[in-house]
Scaffold this active site. Structure first.
Site, PDB file in Angstrom:
ATOM      1  N   ALA A  67       9.852   1.987  -1.477  1.00 37.58           N
ATOM      2  CA  ALA A  67       9.726   2.133  -2.923  1.00 37.58           C
ATOM      3  C   ALA A  67      10.608   3.310  -3.316  1.00 37.58           C
ATOM      4  O   ALA A  67      10.904   4.174  -2.485  1.00 37.58           O
ATOM      5  CB  ALA A  67       8.278   2.382  -3.294  1.00 37.58           C
ATOM      6  N   GLY A 112       7.740   0.428   1.346  1.00 41.69           N
ATOM      7  CA  GLY A 112       7.719  -0.801   0.544  1.00 41.69           C
ATOM      8  C   GLY A 112       8.698  -1.853   1.056  1.00 41.69           C
ATOM      9  O   GLY A 112       8.499  -3.048   0.823  1.00 41.69           O
ATOM     10  N   GLU A 115       6.877  -3.557   3.767  1.00 47.50           N
ATOM     11  CA  GLU A 115       5.853  -4.400   3.131  1.00 47.50           C
ATOM     12  C   GLU A 115       6.468  -5.658   2.514  1.00 47.50           C
ATOM     13  O   GLU A 115       5.868  -6.737   2.556  1.00 47.50           O
ATOM     14  CB  GLU A 115       5.094  -3.581   2.080  1.00 47.50           C
ATOM     15  CG  GLU A 115       4.231  -2.498   2.719  1.00 47.50           C
ATOM     16  CD  GLU A 115       3.755  -1.457   1.738  1.00 47.50           C
ATOM     17  OE1 GLU A 115       4.620  -0.851   1.058  1.00 47.50           O
ATOM     18  OE2 GLU A 115       2.539  -1.245   1.635  1.00 47.50           O
ATOM     19  N   GLU A 135       4.920   6.362   4.591  1.00 45.71           N
ATOM     20  CA  GLU A 135       4.308   6.902   3.366  1.00 45.71           C
ATOM     21  C   GLU A 135       3.500   8.165   3.607  1.00 45.71           C
ATOM     22  O   GLU A 135       3.504   9.088   2.793  1.00 45.71           O
ATOM     23  CB  GLU A 135       3.402   5.840   2.710  1.00 45.71           C
ATOM     24  CG  GLU A 135       4.168   4.701   2.045  1.00 45.71           C
ATOM     25  CD  GLU A 135       4.425   3.528   2.968  1.00 45.71           C
ATOM     26  OE1 GLU A 135       4.390   3.694   4.203  1.00 45.71           O
ATOM     27  OE2 GLU A 135       4.662   2.414   2.449  1.00 45.71           O
TER      28      GLU A 135
END
Ligand code: DAK
Length: 261
Positions: A67, A112, A115, A135
């Protein structure tokens, strides 16, 4: 439709290639990119002729480096919640796409990005691929389903190791962990992905969609009920022209010509 942060191509009829393309941030996912992925998925879903979606990253360094940290940094808790919900919805939409979705991981797939790859049906990796959920190094847990999908794929103990140490995993180890299905030289990854997609596209499209749906939905059921789902779906397939064509072609010793009806 054209996009700012991704490319959606159809290299061959029925085969879609979605390329995340934000090179200045190693293809990191910001809110605008998530919105564009949703729109691209809508395009693919609307095409009855779509057979397979391949997802990859532009360049030779990253699939998706996570992200977008620069965008997330100043989020309020409510903005963080909205961003997480947005990302979750995109990952669910990928998983729920009726056709197989294959991640071609060509470099860093972190946070992300990992993911996103995990929400695809399976992953093909280049020898240069690196996976990780870093993270916790940023003081946050994963927010796009990583604690769940990684755990389901590699098992609780290994997932927890990776989620809490933030250790990065290279392609060979990812293969050993069954996080990825196959590893190829970087220069071959896209061609191998297309080759696999072509093989899928040659099969009965309704049967492929049913197999995906049963495999996904069945995992949320106990075995007996999951098998009932499969039995009902199997019976339904006998209402299709594809079942008649597939079996006739076998008996007539010729290649099938599936219509998807
Ligand atoms: N976001 C924004 N920019 C990024 C980025 C990222 N994730 N990753 C790389 N970049 C940018 C760098 O800042 C740099 O920009 P400039 O300085 O050139 O302007 C450019 O991409 C090139 O990166 P590097 O210079 O760092 O390249 P290196 O080869 O040295 O290193 C690297 C490559 C991938 C190892 C490194 O860039 C790196 O460690 N990147 C961060 C990886 C990471 O930590 N990813 C996880 C992000 S956190 C949640 C919702 C979502 C999430 C969690 C919670 N909720 C709301 C609850 C998800 C979180 C994440 O994904």
């Amino acid at each position: 439709m054209s996009y700012e942060n991704l490319l959606l191509d159809q290299p061959e009829p029925g085969l879609y290639l979605l390329t995340l393309d934000r090179p200045r941030a190693l293809n990191a996912l910001n809110a605008a990119t998530l919105t564009e992925i949703s729109a691209a998925l809508d395009e693919v879903r609307a095409d009855a002729g779509a057979r397979v979606l391949l997802v990859t990253g532009a360049g030779d360094k990253a699939f998706v480096a996570g992200a977008d940290i620069a965008e997330m940094q100043a989020y309020t808790p409510m903005q963080a919640r909205a961003f997480s919900a947005h990302g979750m919805a995109v990952m669910h939409a990928i998983e729920a796409l009726p056709i197989p979705v294959i991640a071609l991981v060509n470099g860093y797939a972190l946070g992300g990005g990992c993911e996103l790859a995990l929400s695809c049906d399976w992953i093909l990796a280049s020898e240069t691929a690196v996976f990780g959920q870093p993270e916790v190094k940023l003081g946050i847990p994963p927010g796009f389903g990583g604690t769940q999908r990684l755990t389901r794929l590699v098992g609780r103990a290994m997932a927890l190791e990776l989620l809490t140490t933030a250790r990065q995993v290279k392609a060979a180890e990812a293969l050993a962990l069954r996080l990825v299905n196959h590893v190829y030289p970087a220069a071959e990854l896209r061609a191998r992905g297309l080759e696999m997609a072509r093989a899928i596209a040659a099969n009965g499209p309704i049967a492929v969609r049913i197999a995906k749906q049963c495999a996904h939905r069945g995992l949320d059921l106990d075995l007996a009920n999951a098998c009932v789902l499969e039995t009902q779906s199997f019976a339904l397939s006998f209402a299709t022209a594809d079942q008649k064509e597939g079996m006739s072609a076998f008996l007539e010793k010729r290649p099938p010509k599936f219509s998807g009806d």
